[in-house]
Design a protein around this motif. Sequence first.
Motif, PDB file in Angstrom:
ATOM      1  N   THR A  16       0.818  -1.212   0.000  1.00 52.79           N
ATOM      2  CA  THR A  16       0.000   0.000   0.000  1.00 52.79           C
ATOM      3  C   THR A  16       0.852   1.262   0.000  1.00 52.79           C
ATOM      4  O   THR A  16       0.532   2.239  -0.688  1.00 52.79           O
ATOM      5  CB  THR A  16      -0.983  -0.003   1.191  1.00 52.79           C
ATOM      6  N   SER A  20       0.953   4.074  -3.063  1.00 52.71           N
ATOM      7  CA  SER A  20       0.694   5.495  -2.847  1.00 52.71           C
ATOM      8  C   SER A  20       1.860   6.359  -3.321  1.00 52.71           C
ATOM      9  O   SER A  20       1.653   7.429  -3.904  1.00 52.71           O
ATOM     10  CB  SER A  20       0.412   5.767  -1.365  1.00 52.71           C
ATOM     11  N   ARG A  24       1.566   8.748  -6.797  1.00 52.85           N
ATOM     12  CA  ARG A  24       1.331  10.058  -6.189  1.00 52.85           C
ATOM     13  C   ARG A  24       0.981  11.121  -7.230  1.00 52.85           C
ATOM     14  O   ARG A  24       0.015  11.867  -7.077  1.00 52.85           O
ATOM     15  CB  ARG A  24       2.566  10.472  -5.407  1.00 52.85           C
ATOM     16  N   GLU A  27      -2.458  10.403  -8.762  1.00 52.05           N
ATOM     17  CA  GLU A  27      -3.553  10.656  -7.833  1.00 52.05           C
ATOM     18  C   GLU A  27      -3.776  12.145  -7.624  1.00 52.05           C
ATOM     19  O   GLU A  27      -4.921  12.617  -7.555  1.00 52.05           O
ATOM     20  CB  GLU A  27      -3.264   9.964  -6.497  1.00 52.05           C
ATOM     21  N   ASN A  40     -11.139   6.279  -4.086  1.00 47.40           N
ATOM     22  CA  ASN A  40      -9.744   5.842  -3.926  1.00 47.40           C
ATOM     23  C   ASN A  40      -9.656   4.318  -4.078  1.00 47.40           C
ATOM     24  O   ASN A  40     -10.665   3.616  -4.090  1.00 47.40           O
ATOM     25  CB  ASN A  40      -9.154   6.307  -2.594  1.00 47.40           C
ATOM     26  N   LEU A  42      -7.731   2.323  -2.038  1.00 49.66           N
ATOM     27  CA  LEU A  42      -7.119   1.759  -0.839  1.00 49.66           C
ATOM     28  C   LEU A  42      -7.815   0.490  -0.350  1.00 49.66           C
ATOM     29  O   LEU A  42      -7.219  -0.301   0.385  1.00 49.66           O
ATOM     30  CB  LEU A  42      -7.113   2.803   0.281  1.00 49.66           C
ATOM     31  N   SER A  65      -2.206   2.755   5.368  1.00 53.65           N
ATOM     32  CA  SER A  65      -2.708   2.974   4.010  1.00 53.65           C
ATOM     33  C   SER A  65      -3.165   4.416   3.808  1.00 53.65           C
ATOM     34  O   SER A  65      -2.787   5.073   2.824  1.00 53.65           O
ATOM     35  CB  SER A  65      -3.872   2.022   3.718  1.00 53.65           C
ATOM     36  N   GLU A  69      -1.418   7.792   1.765  1.00 52.11           N
ATOM     37  CA  GLU A  69      -2.151   8.479   0.698  1.00 52.11           C
ATOM     38  C   GLU A  69      -2.357   9.963   0.993  1.00 52.11           C
ATOM     39  O   GLU A  69      -2.639  10.752   0.088  1.00 52.11           O
ATOM     40  CB  GLU A  69      -3.518   7.808   0.496  1.00 52.11           C
TER      41      GLU A  69
END
Length: 328
Positions: A16, A20, A24, A27, A40, A42, A65, A69
């Motif tokens: 995880t 992330s 990055r 996202e 998301n 996750l 997690s 994020e």
Amino acid sequence: MTAHHIDIFILLAALTVSHSLTARHIERLRRSLTEGKVHNLLDVWTVAGALLLPTALVVPLVLISYGAEWPSRKSVNGGRPARYLISVAIVIAAACAAATVRQHTTGPLGIAAAVLSWTAVNSVLIAAVVWGSDDRGLLRQLLGLRNQVADTLTKLTGVVLALLVGWHPVTGLVVLPLVLAGHRLALRDSIRTTSAYDASVRMWSESGWRVQAAESIATAPGCVALVLIDPAQPRSEAAIAQCLRGVLRASDPVGRYGTRQVAALVQVDMEAVGIIVTERVRARLDQAGIACVVGVSISVGEGLGELLLRAGSDLMARRESAGISARW
């Protein structure tokens, strides 16, 4: 809790965090384009954890997690920390419920019961939060078909990850590139639905360009040069973009700005290089016969707002010195 559980926890936590960190940029862009209104991914890791781990390890997995994020999430409206903490608390409750059910049931029925219990707890708590905040917009977002499909696919991927890790922990590694590929598809969908990129002229919309430019500024090892082009004729974007492709790198964000202007941001080693790049842009535009004025600002450490302000001031000063009226 056994040593095997600890090994699985370490594996899922590593996956995880790796996801992330790797996603990055994607996202941040995805959330910025949609103003944070996206699902998301996750649950891939937290659902797998709920199916494989005892409750004592599920909680720290959820915290890791969401903590990993957070840097991507806070790029939009500061991340809304209060709402984020509520989301984390809801996921912890849902994950613990699923883990408890899973510990008392086995086989496919146990997996189905655990996922259903997660969904039930999650839905009830979210409904309570929405009822208390009277946020109808959030309710419409959560009940939307796009969100429901994304949520289901994410949880199913989490189930597949749990089955792979349960069979052999190393096989769980194959899920990471698949999730990253899904993340890229989600970004393309966000770009398409928000019309953030015009493929015909290879140019971002203003909102899309601002996100890309801010990211480029944040990651620049040295100076950045912001070039602002004001053409005399409307609908000159395609011709300008063609000229810029001959001077700038493919990674340099180029987009529309204002009603007709075009903006580009370039990472450069030093101010002198930024000046050279700007002169090349002016020369290329002149060779193409595009009547325009080019303003520029070159700086280290300044934000996008300050760069735009100085580039706009430079552009207006050049227009005034050239005797160009306020309206072409």
